[in-house]
Scaffold this active site. Structure first.
Site, PDB file in Angstrom:
ATOM      1  N   SER A 134      40.727  40.854  41.086  1.00 40.96           N
ATOM      2  CA  SER A 134      40.628  41.424  42.430  1.00 40.96           C
ATOM      3  C   SER A 134      39.244  41.215  43.025  1.00 40.96           C
ATOM      4  O   SER A 134      38.226  41.488  42.384  1.00 40.96           O
ATOM      5  CB  SER A 134      40.955  42.919  42.391  1.00 40.96           C
ATOM      6  OG  SER A 134      42.320  43.112  42.114  1.00 40.96           O
ATOM      7  N   SER A 192      42.105  39.432  32.511  1.00 36.82           N
ATOM      8  CA  SER A 192      43.500  39.024  32.320  1.00 36.82           C
ATOM      9  C   SER A 192      43.679  37.507  32.412  1.00 36.82           C
ATOM     10  O   SER A 192      42.969  36.827  33.161  1.00 36.82           O
ATOM     11  CB  SER A 192      44.384  39.696  33.374  1.00 36.82           C
ATOM     12  OG  SER A 192      44.314  41.087  33.277  1.00 36.82           O
ATOM     13  N   GLU A 204      37.844  52.912  32.935  1.00 34.46           N
ATOM     14  CA  GLU A 204      38.817  52.425  33.903  1.00 34.46           C
ATOM     15  C   GLU A 204      40.054  53.308  33.958  1.00 34.46           C
ATOM     16  O   GLU A 204      40.602  53.574  35.025  1.00 34.46           O
ATOM     17  CB  GLU A 204      39.227  50.992  33.554  1.00 34.46           C
ATOM     18  CG  GLU A 204      40.292  50.425  34.481  1.00 34.46           C
ATOM     19  CD  GLU A 204      40.651  48.988  34.168  1.00 34.46           C
ATOM     20  OE1 GLU A 204      41.616  48.491  34.770  1.00 34.46           O
ATOM     21  OE2 GLU A 204      39.977  48.373  33.320  1.00 34.46           O
TER      22      GLU A 204
END
Length: 724
Positions: free
Chosen positions: A162, A130, A245
């Site tokens: 993350s 992202s 995912e």
């Protein structure tokens, strides 16, 4: 492919092993269950302990440290970890998607370099996809990788990465060629985060936790051999990767600890809480079954991109609804320092906004699903040969008054019943296939009712009369029984057309036909125009031979009828969706097809998700034949019928609300059938009772179990040991 280790028994053994391991850590106080643990709870020691048991890289080849087990086996492990709210974030990204991507697209060198380290818990990955400027438009990334003599020079920044501050490596999507369209010229790289030029800046989420990061790349040199797959093919590769995912259990179980605590605390006398617990349990049951279907598809070598998108869309909505339901029903306030529901609410509430964003927004997923609806190539095998035959018989004949006589001659009513008693043999699944076709083609025939009556006769050991029309009349509490029957039985389906009406009473069946005096039928209709009649019994004296012993209970009859009608509802749902998708593809508004408008795409995608869930729930209920899976099916259908009917009419606009359009043959049946035999309150209560309370969350988890159903395909056996 599945092996003996991944048989039903093998999966049960694996589940028990993981459960015991997790319980040991928990009892030692090494972690406490929490919501959203797969993203927020990072514990390297826990991940390495899992690795020591071979539970990371479970599906990978042994030469790279894997165990060569099935995706179903991996799902068993992930379900048990998420169920416990265990600290799994350290290995999650590498095990879930980066490792499989390396296996699929990596060179032999990349596989040797990374996969064994991942399975040992030594190499950990974050995902650097992202970017702030790109938002949900993944193809708009600006991070670049320029080829040099020494390798690739990486420049740019990524966001929402993350655990970048804890990971050893990063998967990076970068642009290697800006001359073509934005979906072209993208490539994937595997980056050692210790490389000079990498800067990690912490981002704190709404609860003040640090797992997000912004990562900057300033002339970061990536060796040539760290390119994953083919240069410029990153978009195709990442699209496949996202199915890993999106299609996992973490899209369903992020708030499971909160749900388990809520269900365990439900007061049986609190009707609102019972209803809510039953509805959430039904949704969890269906979503778990969908996750198992995705895993089974992967075991068969398919890339279930559409199915994964559907699961993610439904699953994240469910996770959010768990939080809202607990707040609404229990009034639980988030309290980080509290216990039980309050502490879990404090973990879940700030996480809710991210549920529908990570892995692709609901809108993006809707576009993927809507495009799949117009594809000529289904992602799963289509109809069975019996389904094709049924479709050929029923096509265009739904309202043909002579159709039922033909179906009787073909022996459809005896499907799934023993040949020695006058049936046609076969399985319950085959009967459900025929009923799906009846619902799909809007056929006005009493197949369900005749099949149900015949099953009761078989249960009582009575040979079946040849080619009859029959139905079942379920008496209410007002019926007076004894030597005579007095009272009324309302909404009896097809009684006015039946040669025989079967009335199940305590320990016996009463058979009403033209030779029995003292009863009559008052015609009535349901919303679909099908007979729903009133049977009047005025001192009806039952002659010898018309009372036969049978140990069937009212609940058993309702449950079997609900399952059979569930198949019809699934068929009708499928037709409503098909009509809407066809109309959206062919109807033009403002110079382009309706399907090109995002609002229409989202409407179709929502309907498709509910149909997918209905098909999955029916398959599970057919395998079980009874119990919680049937209740879950009917609760899912009660909501899906209304939602899909509304979506179909919304897409069709004004033309869909006229009798000239065939849509009403389907939607009126959806509205009429969804609450017949028993309504949603009945099924919610049944599921709530099955789900808890009990020791831990065992009853809740068991009532939504799907592993045996998926791993072993077995014929459903009837009460007499025959195939029915």
């Amino acid at each position: 492919m599945r092996t003996e280790r991944d048989s039903a028994e093998g999966l049960r053994e694996l589940r028990n092993e993981v459960r015991s391991f997790v319980r040991e850590w928990q009892e030692e106080g090494r972690f406490a269950p929490r919501c959203d643990s797969w993203l927020r709870e990072h514990d390297t020691a826990f991940s390495r302990a899992l690795a020591g048991r071979g539970w990371i890289g479970l599906t990978w080849p042994r030469e790279y440290g894997g165990a060569e087990r099935s995706h179903l086996a991996r799902l068993v492990v992930t379900e048990e970890l998420l169920r416990a709210g265990a600290p799994v974030a350290a290995h999650w990204m590498a095990d879930r998607q980066i490792g499989p991507a390396i296996l699929r697209h990596g060179s032999a060198g990349l596989k040797r370099r990374f996969l064994p380290g991942i399975t040992r818990g030594e190499i950990t990955f974050c995902v650097a996809m992202s970017e702030t400027e790109a938002g949900s438009d993944l193809a708009a990334v600006r991070t670049t990788a320029a080829r040099t003599g020494e390798g690739w020079l990486l420049n740019g920044r990524k966001v929402w990465t993350s655990h970048a501050h804890r990971s050893t490596h990063a998967y990076v999507l970068a642009r290697t060629d800006a001359t073509g369209r934005k979906h072209e010229g993208l490539s994937e790289f595997l980056l050692d985060l210790a490389t000079p030029g990498v800067t990690v800046r912490p981002l704190f989420d709404l609860s003040g936790e640090h797992h997000f990061n912004e990562v900057f790349f300033d002339d970061v040199l990536i060796p040539h051999d760290r390119l994953l797959g083919v240069e410029g093919q990153g978009w195709k590769q990442v699209t496949e990767q996202l199915s890993f995912e999106r299609g996992g259990a973490e899209r369903v179980l992020s708030t499971y600890p909160l749900l388990a605590a809520f269900v365990a605390d439900v007061d049986p006398g609190d009707s609102l809480a019972v209803q809510a617990a039953g509805e959430l349990t039904a949704r969890l049951s269906v979503l778990r079954a969908m996750a198992w279907r995705v895993a089974a598809d992967m075991d068969e070598g398919r890339a279930p991109i559409r199915e994964a998108a559907l699961l993610k869309s439904l699953g994240t909505a469910f996770e959010k609804d768990v939080v809202e339901t607990v707040r609404r029903v229990r009034g639980a306030l988030p309290d980080p320092d509290g216990g039980g529901l309050e502490r879990l609410m404090a973990q879940a509430v700030p996480a809710v906004p991210g549920f529908s964003l990570r892995g692709g927004t609901t809108e993006i997923l809707g576009t993927i699903v809507a495009k799949g609806l117009t594809s000529d190539a289904p992602s799963r095998p289509g109809r069975t040969p019996l389904g094709e035959l049924a479709a050929d018989v029923l096509a265009g004949r739904g309202q043909d008054p002579g159709l039922w006589e033909e179906l009787r001659e073909l022996g459809w009513a005896g499907a799934g019943l023993p040949e020695e008693l006058g049936g046609e043999g076969g399985t319950l699944t085959e009967l459900l296939t025929l009923l799906e076709a009846v619902g799909e083609h809007g056929a006005a025939v009493p197949l369900l009712e005749t099949s149900l009556a015949c099953r009761l006769l078989v249960r009582a050991g009575r040979p079946l009369p040849a080619r009859m029309t029959a139905t079942v009349a379920l008496p209410g509490p007002g019926l007076r029984t004894g030597e005579t029957l007095d009272g009324t039985i309302e909404r009896v389906p097809w009684a006015s057309a039946a040669d025989l009406v079967v009335v199940p009473l305590d320990g016996e069946l009463v058979l009403l036909d033209g030779t029995v005096p003292g009863w009559r039928v008052e015609p009535g209709r349901n919303l679909a125009g099908e007979p729903r009649d009133t049977v009047h019994l005025d001192g009806c004296r039952i002659p010898p031979g018309h009372r036969i012993a049978c140990d069937v209970s009212r609940e058993e009859v309702v449950e079997r009828a609900a399952l059979l009608q569930g198949a019809q509802l699934v068929g009708a749902l499928r037709t409503a969706l098909r009509l809407a998708a066809d109309h959206a593809r062919t109807r033009e508004q403002f110079g382009r097809p309706l399907a090109a408008f995002q609002a229409v795409s989202l409407t179709l995608a929502g309907a498709a998700a509910r149909v997918e869930g209905a098909e999955t729930a029916l398959a599970r209920a057919a395998e079980a034949g009874t119990g919680a899976p049937v209740a879950a099916l009917r609760l899912w259908l009660a909501e899906a019928a209304g939602e899909v009917a509304a979506a179909a009419h919304q897409v069709h606009g004004a033309m869909g609300v006229t009798r000239e359009h065939p849509l009403h043959h389907t939607t009126r049946r959806l509205w009429a059938w969804r609450d017949e035999w028993a309504d949603a309150r009945h099924w919610a209560g049944a599921l709530a009772r099955a789900a808890g309370p009990g020791p831990g969350d065992d009853r809740l988890w068991g009532s939504t179990g799907v592993d045996v159903q998926v791993a072993v395909q077995a014929d459903v056996q009837d009460d007499r040991g025959g195939r029915a």
